[in-house]
Write a protein that holds these residues in place. Structure first.
Motif, PDB file in Angstrom:
ATOM      1  N   LYS A  75       0.922  -1.134   0.072  1.00 39.10           N
ATOM      2  CA  LYS A  75       0.084  -0.134  -0.060  1.00 39.10           C
ATOM      3  C   LYS A  75       0.881   1.212  -0.002  1.00 39.10           C
ATOM      4  O   LYS A  75       0.511   2.251  -0.817  1.00 39.10           O
ATOM      5  CB  LYS A  75      -0.847  -0.132   1.314  1.00 39.10           C
ATOM      6  N   GLN A  76       1.879   1.337   0.719  1.00 36.78           N
ATOM      7  CA  GLN A  76       2.906   2.532   0.908  1.00 36.78           C
ATOM      8  C   GLN A  76       3.436   2.719  -0.461  1.00 36.78           C
ATOM      9  O   GLN A  76       3.764   3.726  -1.249  1.00 36.78           O
ATOM     10  CB  GLN A  76       3.826   2.209   2.043  1.00 36.78           C
ATOM     11  N   ALA A  77       4.047   1.565  -1.061  1.00 38.42           N
ATOM     12  CA  ALA A  77       4.631   1.556  -2.593  1.00 38.42           C
ATOM     13  C   ALA A  77       3.597   2.179  -3.352  1.00 38.42           C
ATOM     14  O   ALA A  77       3.896   2.947  -4.500  1.00 38.42           O
ATOM     15  CB  ALA A  77       5.349   0.165  -2.871  1.00 38.42           C
ATOM     16  N   SER A  78       2.446   1.453  -3.519  1.00 40.25           N
ATOM     17  CA  SER A  78       1.455   2.145  -4.222  1.00 40.25           C
ATOM     18  C   SER A  78       1.108   3.642  -3.925  1.00 40.25           C
ATOM     19  O   SER A  78       1.085   4.553  -5.242  1.00 40.25           O
ATOM     20  CB  SER A  78       0.143   1.260  -4.004  1.00 40.25           C
ATOM     21  N   ASN A  79       0.854   4.015  -2.888  1.00 38.57           N
ATOM     22  CA  ASN A  79       0.835   5.472  -2.685  1.00 38.57           C
ATOM     23  C   ASN A  79       2.089   6.375  -3.216  1.00 38.57           C
ATOM     24  O   ASN A  79       1.887   7.307  -3.640  1.00 38.57           O
ATOM     25  CB  ASN A  79       0.552   5.733  -1.093  1.00 38.57           C
ATOM     26  N   ALA A  80       3.188   5.691  -2.890  1.00 35.04           N
ATOM     27  CA  ALA A  80       4.335   6.386  -3.449  1.00 35.04           C
ATOM     28  C   ALA A  80       4.198   6.625  -4.904  1.00 35.04           C
ATOM     29  O   ALA A  80       4.750   7.742  -5.284  1.00 35.04           O
ATOM     30  CB  ALA A  80       5.530   5.856  -3.036  1.00 35.04           C
ATOM     31  N   ARG A  81       3.888   5.794  -5.585  1.00 37.50           N
ATOM     32  CA  ARG A  81       3.905   5.871  -6.918  1.00 37.50           C
ATOM     33  C   ARG A  81       2.788   6.724  -7.468  1.00 37.50           C
ATOM     34  O   ARG A  81       3.095   7.311  -8.427  1.00 37.50           O
ATOM     35  CB  ARG A  81       3.705   4.122  -7.688  1.00 37.50           C
ATOM     36  N   LEU A  82       1.833   6.794  -6.849  1.00 38.76           N
ATOM     37  CA  LEU A  82       0.603   7.637  -7.146  1.00 38.76           C
ATOM     38  C   LEU A  82       1.084   9.123  -6.929  1.00 38.76           C
ATOM     39  O   LEU A  82       0.781   9.975  -7.797  1.00 38.76           O
ATOM     40  CB  LEU A  82      -0.781   7.311  -6.182  1.00 38.76           C
ATOM     41  N   VAL A  83       1.703   9.517  -5.804  1.00 38.68           N
ATOM     42  CA  VAL A  83       2.296  10.464  -5.324  1.00 38.68           C
ATOM     43  C   VAL A  83       3.290  11.192  -6.375  1.00 38.68           C
ATOM     44  O   VAL A  83       3.189  12.262  -7.099  1.00 38.68           O
ATOM     45  CB  VAL A  83       2.937  10.923  -4.000  1.00 38.68           C
ATOM     46  N   VAL A  84       4.246  10.171  -6.943  1.00 36.59           N
ATOM     47  CA  VAL A  84       5.439  10.675  -8.037  1.00 36.59           C
ATOM     48  C   VAL A  84       4.644  11.059  -9.126  1.00 36.59           C
ATOM     49  O   VAL A  84       4.959  12.006  -9.823  1.00 36.59           O
ATOM     50  CB  VAL A  84       6.463   9.327  -7.946  1.00 36.59           C
ATOM     51  N   GLY A  85       3.741  10.136  -9.591  1.00 33.65           N
ATOM     52  CA  GLY A  85       3.152  10.503 -10.976  1.00 33.65           C
ATOM     53  C   GLY A  85       2.266  11.447 -10.886  1.00 33.65           C
ATOM     54  O   GLY A  85       2.441  12.539 -11.621  1.00 33.65           O
ATOM     55  N   PHE A  86       1.545  11.847  -9.622  1.00 39.62           N
ATOM     56  CA  PHE A  86       0.788  13.083  -9.699  1.00 39.62           C
ATOM     57  C   PHE A  86       1.734  14.394  -9.669  1.00 39.62           C
ATOM     58  O   PHE A  86       1.453  15.250 -10.379  1.00 39.62           O
ATOM     59  CB  PHE A  86       0.076  13.050  -8.286  1.00 39.62           C
ATOM     60  N   LEU A  87       2.743  14.405  -8.964  1.00 35.45           N
ATOM     61  CA  LEU A  87       3.743  15.593  -9.032  1.00 35.45           C
ATOM     62  C   LEU A  87       4.329  15.746 -10.683  1.00 35.45           C
ATOM     63  O   LEU A  87       4.568  16.593 -10.958  1.00 35.45           O
ATOM     64  CB  LEU A  87       4.910  15.449  -7.859  1.00 35.45           C
ATOM     65  N   GLN A  88       4.819  14.531 -11.037  1.00 38.02           N
ATOM     66  CA  GLN A  88       5.480  14.557 -12.318  1.00 38.02           C
ATOM     67  C   GLN A  88       4.436  15.421 -13.462  1.00 38.02           C
ATOM     68  O   GLN A  88       4.647  16.153 -14.142  1.00 38.02           O
ATOM     69  CB  GLN A  88       5.871  13.428 -12.832  1.00 38.02           C
ATOM     70  N   ARG A  89       3.259  14.859 -13.233  1.00 36.18           N
ATOM     71  CA  ARG A  89       2.195  15.505 -14.228  1.00 36.18           C
ATOM     72  C   ARG A  89       1.621  16.802 -13.857  1.00 36.18           C
ATOM     73  O   ARG A  89       1.501  17.557 -15.011  1.00 36.18           O
ATOM     74  CB  ARG A  89       0.794  14.453 -14.202  1.00 36.18           C
ATOM     75  N   ASN A  90       1.531  16.917 -12.604  1.00 39.41           N
ATOM     76  CA  ASN A  90       0.732  18.384 -12.348  1.00 39.41           C
ATOM     77  C   ASN A  90       1.710  19.404 -11.780  1.00 39.41           C
ATOM     78  O   ASN A  90       1.277  20.479 -11.940  1.00 39.41           O
ATOM     79  CB  ASN A  90      -0.262  17.964 -11.265  1.00 39.41           C
ATOM     80  N   TYR A  91       2.838  18.909 -11.287  1.00 41.21           N
ATOM     81  CA  TYR A  91       3.745  19.875 -10.826  1.00 41.21           C
ATOM     82  C   TYR A  91       5.246  19.583 -11.082  1.00 41.21           C
ATOM     83  O   TYR A  91       6.138  19.275 -10.273  1.00 41.21           O
ATOM     84  CB  TYR A  91       3.642  20.057  -9.219  1.00 41.21           C
ATOM     85  N   PRO A  92       5.693  19.531 -12.504  1.00 44.57           N
ATOM     86  CA  PRO A  92       6.882  18.839 -12.734  1.00 44.57           C
ATOM     87  C   PRO A  92       8.016  19.727 -12.197  1.00 44.57           C
ATOM     88  O   PRO A  92       9.110  18.937 -11.783  1.00 44.57           O
ATOM     89  CB  PRO A  92       6.800  19.045 -14.227  1.00 44.57           C
ATOM     90  N   ARG A  93       7.957  21.051 -11.961  1.00 39.80           N
ATOM     91  CA  ARG A  93       8.856  21.847 -11.443  1.00 39.80           C
ATOM     92  C   ARG A  93       9.207  21.593 -10.062  1.00 39.80           C
ATOM     93  O   ARG A  93      10.246  21.404  -9.557  1.00 39.80           O
ATOM     94  CB  ARG A  93       8.884  23.351 -11.330  1.00 39.80           C
ATOM     95  N   VAL A  94       8.054  21.441  -9.230  1.00 42.59           N
ATOM     96  CA  VAL A  94       8.132  20.898  -7.786  1.00 42.59           C
ATOM     97  C   VAL A  94       8.707  19.606  -7.557  1.00 42.59           C
ATOM     98  O   VAL A  94       9.579  19.407  -6.838  1.00 42.59           O
ATOM     99  CB  VAL A  94       6.776  20.990  -7.165  1.00 42.59           C
ATOM    100  N   TYR A  95       8.238  18.593  -8.535  1.00 41.05           N
ATOM    101  CA  TYR A  95       9.006  17.352  -8.491  1.00 41.05           C
ATOM    102  C   TYR A  95      10.390  17.492  -8.503  1.00 41.05           C
ATOM    103  O   TYR A  95      11.291  16.835  -8.075  1.00 41.05           O
ATOM    104  CB  TYR A  95       8.174  16.366  -9.636  1.00 41.05           C
TER     105      TYR A  95
END
Length: 109
Positions: A75-95
């Motif tokens: 579950k933690q790994a899934s959440n980490a992937r979700l957050v990474v993808g979210f930041l890469q798509r929506n906040y690439p500079r922040v990522y």
């Protein structure tokens, strides 16, 4: 897997506890709250105050970046992937800023 916010090396027990706290939550509802996301981004980048969630994120980032979430449960790994993808798509500079900060500086905070 990278990140986060999301998303340096981990202090063993403290990071494990933080990953446990953050990683087992349903984070999709948290990611939908733009104000909350911006608050956590400010915290993670040391540009604003941190709440409990932000402190947990700051502690979890090193495990995710440096240990590929090796101590995470599924579950933690899934959440980490979700957050990474979210930041890469929506906040690439922040990522990029988060990755640079925590990869170069080790653990922040």
């Amino acid at each position: 897997m990278k990140f986060l916010l999301v998303l340096a090396a981990v202090a063993a027990l403290a990071a494990a506890q933080s990953i446990e706290e953050i990683g087992n939550r349903d984070i999709s509802s948290l990611l939908a709250d733009r104000a909350l996301v911006m608050k956590q981004i400010s915290c993670v980048l040391d540009q604003g105050p941190c709440d409990e969630l932000g402190r947990g994120l700051k502690a979890a980032i090193p495990e995710i970046l440096h240990n590929n979430c090796g101590r995470c449960n599924p579950k933690q790994a899934s959440n980490a992937r979700l957050v990474v993808g979210f930041l890469q798509r929506n906040y690439p500079r922040v990522y990029t800023a988060v990755e640079n900060k925590y990869r170069k500086g080790g653990r922040s905070g």
